[in-house]
Write a protein that holds these residues in place. Structure first.
Motif, PDB file in Angstrom:
ATOM      1  N   THR A 118       0.858  -1.183   0.000  1.00  0.00           N
ATOM      2  CA  THR A 118       0.000   0.000   0.000  1.00  0.00           C
ATOM      3  C   THR A 118       0.888   1.225   0.000  1.00  0.00           C
ATOM      4  O   THR A 118       1.790   1.320   0.833  1.00  0.00           O
ATOM      5  N   LEU A 119       0.651   2.142  -0.897  1.00  0.00           N
ATOM      6  CA  LEU A 119       1.405   3.392  -0.889  1.00  0.00           C
ATOM      7  C   LEU A 119       0.559   4.500  -0.268  1.00  0.00           C
ATOM      8  O   LEU A 119      -0.676   4.510  -0.417  1.00  0.00           O
ATOM      9  N   SER A 120       1.218   5.417   0.407  1.00  0.00           N
ATOM     10  CA  SER A 120       0.536   6.585   0.975  1.00  0.00           C
ATOM     11  C   SER A 120       1.533   7.742   0.946  1.00  0.00           C
ATOM     12  O   SER A 120       2.113   8.106   1.961  1.00  0.00           O
ATOM     13  N   TYR A 129       1.415   7.455 -10.909  1.00  0.00           N
ATOM     14  CA  TYR A 129       0.608   6.404 -10.271  1.00  0.00           C
ATOM     15  C   TYR A 129       0.617   5.132 -11.126  1.00  0.00           C
ATOM     16  O   TYR A 129       0.606   4.027 -10.613  1.00  0.00           O
ATOM     17  N   ARG A 133       1.922   1.479  -9.985  1.00  0.00           N
ATOM     18  CA  ARG A 133       1.013   0.318 -10.098  1.00  0.00           C
ATOM     19  C   ARG A 133       1.688  -0.784 -10.905  1.00  0.00           C
ATOM     20  O   ARG A 133       1.645  -1.964 -10.537  1.00  0.00           O
ATOM     21  N   TYR A 140      -3.604   2.163  -2.454  1.00  0.00           N
ATOM     22  CA  TYR A 140      -3.137   3.539  -2.221  1.00  0.00           C
ATOM     23  C   TYR A 140      -4.066   4.215  -1.221  1.00  0.00           C
ATOM     24  O   TYR A 140      -5.289   4.132  -1.346  1.00  0.00           O
ATOM     25  N   LEU A 171      -6.409   6.750  -9.315  1.00  0.00           N
ATOM     26  CA  LEU A 171      -5.974   5.543  -8.603  1.00  0.00           C
ATOM     27  C   LEU A 171      -6.970   4.413  -8.802  1.00  0.00           C
ATOM     28  O   LEU A 171      -6.611   3.254  -9.034  1.00  0.00           O
ATOM     29  N   TYR A 176      -6.003   0.238  -8.466  1.00  0.00           N
ATOM     30  CA  TYR A 176      -5.577   0.171  -7.057  1.00  0.00           C
ATOM     31  C   TYR A 176      -6.790  -0.108  -6.187  1.00  0.00           C
ATOM     32  O   TYR A 176      -7.915   0.307  -6.518  1.00  0.00           O
TER      33      TYR A 176
END
Ligand code: SAH
Length: 336
Positions: A118-120, A129, A133, A140, A171, A176
């Motif tokens: 998980t990206l944040s 993005y 991915r 995300y 996203l 995502y």
């Protein structure tokens, strides 16, 4: 669900009734499993000037750090060894890190084992993005923070609400699993605003949602404002669960920090996910988004995971096995 119903629940349902109802919905749609997500806060550099956040670019008293790829891999491996199969990579909006480098982190973590990443890391153009991915990022997290445009633009100078919404749509389109949510108890924010925040998440057809009480940070322009209360935070979480039955909802780190000894109440009021901070100890104090961010006992990689496991077990709840992917399939689901 509509905004009026959400507002009515927020306003009128007595605490115990609200928590019991949310708990019942959670049990029915998510089951009893509690999933542990390991979070690595890999950089505290940030180009933004968010008035609520201690990482904001104007806080020049904060020492800045950026973890190396090796450090990120090591922390991820340790979490995976504890059977945690989600790694959350979070950072400020770090202009000094290339998208390529984020992609490398994702690829390296994916090589460790069956791990969801998980990206944040904030707002990026569509193309970035897409690259992330393609590198293997699965999810995300990008909170909308508040849908009250006036408060949003006041508290996030230089940022546009419309761009954050654009990011969330991009996203989602890229496949995502997307998480959003808001801050609770911001200066000037009303219960109507909070109901709108929840409704925003309903309309986005999200896979994850997180609501955190606002905690004032002394080195920010909002340092002297009152924060969002524990009880309001818990009520918003429970209401969100009723409005978003099949969505992963964590005990947000901020909620856990407001009442560090009480992890159980949120898990009994709609939450089905917990966050274990596995950032190397030397960096933890510099990821200073707000004061008192979770107690020290939770702070040491493996320790934080094993402590959370004990809490979950003591509640008689099973620990989620596997990656704990989205509970529902998106109508637009597709794979790259
Ligand atoms: N740069 C990323 C990650 C931000 S930090 C992004 O823009 O999404 C993660 C979250 O911390 C933010 O989304 C915000 O909701 C929360 N946060 C920041 N300051 C806070 C505060 N003072 N109290 C509670 N939560 C805060």
């Amino acid at each position: 669900m509509n905004e009026e119903k959400i507002l009515n629940i927020l306003r009128n349902t007595p605490d115990e009734e609200l928590f019991a109802e949310a708990d019942a919905v959670r049990s029915q749609t998510c089951g009893d499993e509690v999933y542990i997500r390991a979070i690595i806060e890999f950089s505290n550099y940030c180009r933004c000037a968010c008035e609520y956040c201690g990482l904001n670019v104007k806080n020049d008293e904060l020492s800045r750090y950026r973890m190396t790829l090796e450090q990120v891999i090591k922390a991820s491996r340790e979490a995976f060894d504890e059977n945690v199969q989600t790694i959350v990579l979070q950072s400020g909006e770090d202009a000094g890190i290339k998208t390529d480098e984020i992609c490398q982190m994702v690829e390296s973590i994916k090589r460790i084992g069956d791990i969801a990443v998980t990206l944040s890391c904030g707002e990026y153009p569509y193309e970035d993005y897409r690259l992330m991915r393609n590198a293997g990022a699965d999810r995300y997290l990008l909170k909308i923070e508040t849908v009250n445009r006036e408060i949003y633009h006041k508290l996030r100078p230089g940022c546009r609400f419309e761009n954050r919404v654009r990011c969330l749509h991009d996203l989602s389109e890229l496949g995502y699993q997307v998480g959003s949510g808001s801050l609770v108890g911001l200066p000037g924010q009303t219960l109507e605003d909070i109901a709108d925040d929840i409704m925003f998440c309903v309309n986005l057809d999200l896979e994850m949602a997180t609501f955190s009480p606002f905690i004032p940070h002394p080195k920010t322009p909002l340092g002297d404002e009152p924060g969002g209360s524990w009880l309001l935070g818990l009520r918003v979480l429970a209401t969100a669960r009723i409005a978003l039955p099949a969505v992963h909802i964590p005990v947000s780190t901020a909620l856990a920090s407001v009442s560090p000894d009480d992890y159980m109440s949120p898990l009994n009021a709609g939450a089905n996910v917990v966050m274990a901070d596995v950032t190397p100890y030397e960096f933890v104090k510099y990821y200073d988004i707000y004061p008192g961010k979770a107690p020290i006992g939770f702070r040491k990689g493996r320790d934080s995971i094993s402590r959370l496991k004990k809490i979950i077990e003591s509640m008689g709840r099973p620990i989620g096995i596997g990656r704990g992917d989205a509970l529902k399939k998106k109508s637009t689901d597709y794979f790259l």
